[in-house]
Design a protein around this motif. Structure first.
Motif, PDB file in Angstrom:
ATOM      1  N   GLN A 124       0.784  -1.222   0.000  1.00 11.60           N
ATOM      2  CA  GLN A 124       0.000   0.000   0.000  1.00 11.60           C
ATOM      3  C   GLN A 124       0.825   1.286   0.000  1.00 11.60           C
ATOM      4  O   GLN A 124       0.260   2.352   0.237  1.00 11.60           O
ATOM      5  CB  GLN A 124      -0.927   0.015   1.222  1.00 11.60           C
ATOM      6  CG  GLN A 124      -1.974  -1.081   1.141  1.00 11.60           C
ATOM      7  CD  GLN A 124      -2.937  -1.022   2.289  1.00 11.60           C
ATOM      8  OE1 GLN A 124      -2.604  -1.360   3.414  1.00 11.60           O
ATOM      9  NE2 GLN A 124      -4.142  -0.556   2.005  1.00 11.60           N
ATOM     10  N   CYS A 125       2.101   1.191  -0.282  1.00  8.94           N
ATOM     11  CA  CYS A 125       2.946   2.388  -0.266  1.00  8.94           C
ATOM     12  C   CYS A 125       3.751   2.493  -1.552  1.00  8.94           C
ATOM     13  O   CYS A 125       3.942   1.512  -2.264  1.00  8.94           O
ATOM     14  CB  CYS A 125       3.888   2.359   0.940  1.00  8.94           C
ATOM     15  SG  CYS A 125       3.005   2.428   2.519  1.00  8.94           S
ATOM     16  N   TRP A 126       4.234   3.692  -1.823  1.00  6.50           N
ATOM     17  CA  TRP A 126       5.100   3.957  -2.966  1.00  6.50           C
ATOM     18  C   TRP A 126       6.033   5.096  -2.566  1.00  6.50           C
ATOM     19  O   TRP A 126       5.813   5.775  -1.580  1.00  6.50           O
ATOM     20  CB  TRP A 126       4.314   4.307  -4.227  1.00  6.50           C
ATOM     21  CG  TRP A 126       3.452   5.530  -4.102  1.00  6.50           C
ATOM     22  CD1 TRP A 126       2.237   5.628  -3.500  1.00  6.50           C
ATOM     23  CD2 TRP A 126       3.756   6.839  -4.575  1.00  6.50           C
ATOM     24  NE1 TRP A 126       1.761   6.914  -3.578  1.00  6.50           N
ATOM     25  CE2 TRP A 126       2.669   7.679  -4.224  1.00  6.50           C
ATOM     26  CE3 TRP A 126       4.825   7.405  -5.263  1.00  6.50           C
ATOM     27  CZ2 TRP A 126       2.631   9.035  -4.542  1.00  6.50           C
ATOM     28  CZ3 TRP A 126       4.778   8.747  -5.579  1.00  6.50           C
ATOM     29  CH2 TRP A 126       3.695   9.553  -5.236  1.00  6.50           C
ATOM     30  N   GLY A 127       7.078   5.272  -3.317  1.00  7.63           N
ATOM     31  CA  GLY A 127       8.039   6.330  -3.030  1.00  7.63           C
ATOM     32  C   GLY A 127       9.355   5.752  -2.574  1.00  7.63           C
ATOM     33  O   GLY A 127       9.822   4.745  -3.105  1.00  7.63           O
ATOM     34  N   ASP A 128       9.948   6.354  -1.558  1.00  6.01           N
ATOM     35  CA  ASP A 128      11.252   5.943  -1.040  1.00  6.01           C
ATOM     36  C   ASP A 128      11.060   4.881   0.047  1.00  6.01           C
ATOM     37  O   ASP A 128      11.128   5.169   1.240  1.00  6.01           O
ATOM     38  CB  ASP A 128      12.003   7.167  -0.504  1.00  6.01           C
ATOM     39  CG  ASP A 128      13.438   6.866  -0.136  1.00  6.01           C
ATOM     40  OD1 ASP A 128      13.821   5.678  -0.123  1.00  6.01           O
ATOM     41  OD2 ASP A 128      14.169   7.827   0.168  1.00  6.01           O
ATOM     42  N   LEU A 129      10.818   3.665  -0.395  1.00  9.98           N
ATOM     43  CA  LEU A 129      10.566   2.570   0.537  1.00  9.98           C
ATOM     44  C   LEU A 129      11.796   2.264   1.389  1.00  9.98           C
ATOM     45  O   LEU A 129      11.655   1.882   2.562  1.00  9.98           O
ATOM     46  CB  LEU A 129      10.112   1.325  -0.223  1.00  9.98           C
ATOM     47  CG  LEU A 129       8.773   1.464  -0.951  1.00  9.98           C
ATOM     48  CD1 LEU A 129       8.526   0.267  -1.862  1.00  9.98           C
ATOM     49  CD2 LEU A 129       7.640   1.627   0.032  1.00  9.98           C
ATOM     50  N   ALA A 130      12.986   2.455   0.848  1.00 10.60           N
ATOM     51  CA  ALA A 130      14.206   2.190   1.627  1.00 10.60           C
ATOM     52  C   ALA A 130      14.303   3.122   2.830  1.00 10.60           C
ATOM     53  O   ALA A 130      14.629   2.685   3.941  1.00 10.60           O
ATOM     54  CB  ALA A 130      15.438   2.325   0.736  1.00 10.60           C
ATOM     55  N   THR A 131      14.001   4.400   2.640  1.00  8.75           N
ATOM     56  CA  THR A 131      14.035   5.339   3.765  1.00  8.75           C
ATOM     57  C   THR A 131      12.935   5.013   4.766  1.00  8.75           C
ATOM     58  O   THR A 131      13.152   5.083   5.977  1.00  8.75           O
ATOM     59  CB  THR A 131      13.907   6.790   3.265  1.00  8.75           C
ATOM     60  OG1 THR A 131      15.052   7.085   2.462  1.00  8.75           O
ATOM     61  CG2 THR A 131      13.818   7.777   4.413  1.00  8.75           C
ATOM     62  N   ALA A 132      11.760   4.636   4.301  1.00 12.30           N
ATOM     63  CA  ALA A 132      10.673   4.261   5.210  1.00 12.30           C
ATOM     64  C   ALA A 132      11.079   3.054   6.044  1.00 12.30           C
ATOM     65  O   ALA A 132      10.831   3.017   7.258  1.00 12.30           O
ATOM     66  CB  ALA A 132       9.398   3.975   4.421  1.00 12.30           C
ATOM     67  N   ARG A 133      11.718   2.081   5.420  1.00 15.03           N
ATOM     68  CA  ARG A 133      12.182   0.902   6.171  1.00 15.03           C
ATOM     69  C   ARG A 133      13.285   1.278   7.155  1.00 15.03           C
ATOM     70  O   ARG A 133      13.321   0.774   8.277  1.00 15.03           O
ATOM     71  CB  ARG A 133      12.649  -0.177   5.206  1.00 15.03           C
ATOM     72  CG  ARG A 133      11.520  -0.897   4.525  1.00 15.03           C
ATOM     73  CD  ARG A 133      11.999  -2.079   3.671  1.00 15.03           C
ATOM     74  NE  ARG A 133      10.862  -2.864   3.242  1.00 15.03           N
ATOM     75  CZ  ARG A 133      10.206  -2.677   2.102  1.00 15.03           C
ATOM     76  NH1 ARG A 133      10.578  -1.741   1.252  1.00 15.03           N
ATOM     77  NH2 ARG A 133       9.166  -3.436   1.800  1.00 15.03           N
ATOM     78  N   ALA A 134      14.165   2.178   6.755  1.00 12.58           N
ATOM     79  CA  ALA A 134      15.236   2.625   7.662  1.00 12.58           C
ATOM     80  C   ALA A 134      14.661   3.370   8.862  1.00 12.58           C
ATOM     81  O   ALA A 134      15.121   3.184   9.994  1.00 12.58           O
ATOM     82  CB  ALA A 134      16.233   3.503   6.915  1.00 12.58           C
TER      83      ALA A 134
END
Length: 165
Positions: free
Chosen positions: A63-73
């Motif tokens: 359900q998300c898009w964009g900078d997934l790496a930063t969100a996970r970090a």
């Protein structure tokens, strides 16, 4: 009305969604401004540390898009979550919204959400988060990372999305 969801509180409506939920996500939000705002209230809490790793990963993937790496970090840096009761000063008594860009019946929309929490009231306002969503495969997806909340002075120009009672 407002309901408890993994990671926080969200708005819910029979007309605007969600039409379905499982342990990890909510889905089926109407293709309009209210549906986008409600989707943001459901998806946002599910990508925070108090939602738990399984919920966060499933929500980010589906359900998300964009900078997934930063969100996970961001999620990883917030762990571990101490085993303590939820902070009642962060639970909203009401959520307000307004569209600040785009079109709720189009492909992209930016929704500004205000949460009426005791913490924000004690500081003189409401907790504001602006969420960018896009319509993809028949439902709303949230752009990540989501900006951190800021203090907003009043609800002028906002509509009530849901009270707790």
């Amino acid at each position: 009305m407002l309901v408890a969801v993994p990671g926080g509180t969200a708005a819910s409506s029979r007309r605007h969604g969600p039409s379905g939920e499982d342990e990890e996500r909510a889905f089926g939000f109407s293709h309009d401004e209210v549906g986008a705002a409600i989707a943001a209230t459901h998806i946002g809490p599910r990508i925070g540390p108090s939602a738990g790793a399984a919920v966060v990963e499933a929500t980010l993937d589906a359900q998300c898009w964009g900078d997934l790496a930063t969100a996970r970090a961001r999620f990883a840096s917030a762990l571990p979550v101490p085993d303590q009761p939820a902070r009642t000063d962060l639970i909203p008594a009401a959520i307000f919204f307004r569209v600040i860009a785009g079109d709720g019946q189009g492909d992209h929309v930016v929704v500004s959400l205000l949460a009426d929490t005791r913490q924000a009231r004690d500081r003189g306002g409401y907790s504001r988060v602006d969420a960018t969503l896009r319509r993809d495969d028949g439902d709303w997806r949230l752009r990540v990372p989501v900006p951190r909340p800021i203090l907003h002075p009043d609800t002028a120009g906002y509509a009530l999305l849901g009270p707790t009672s």
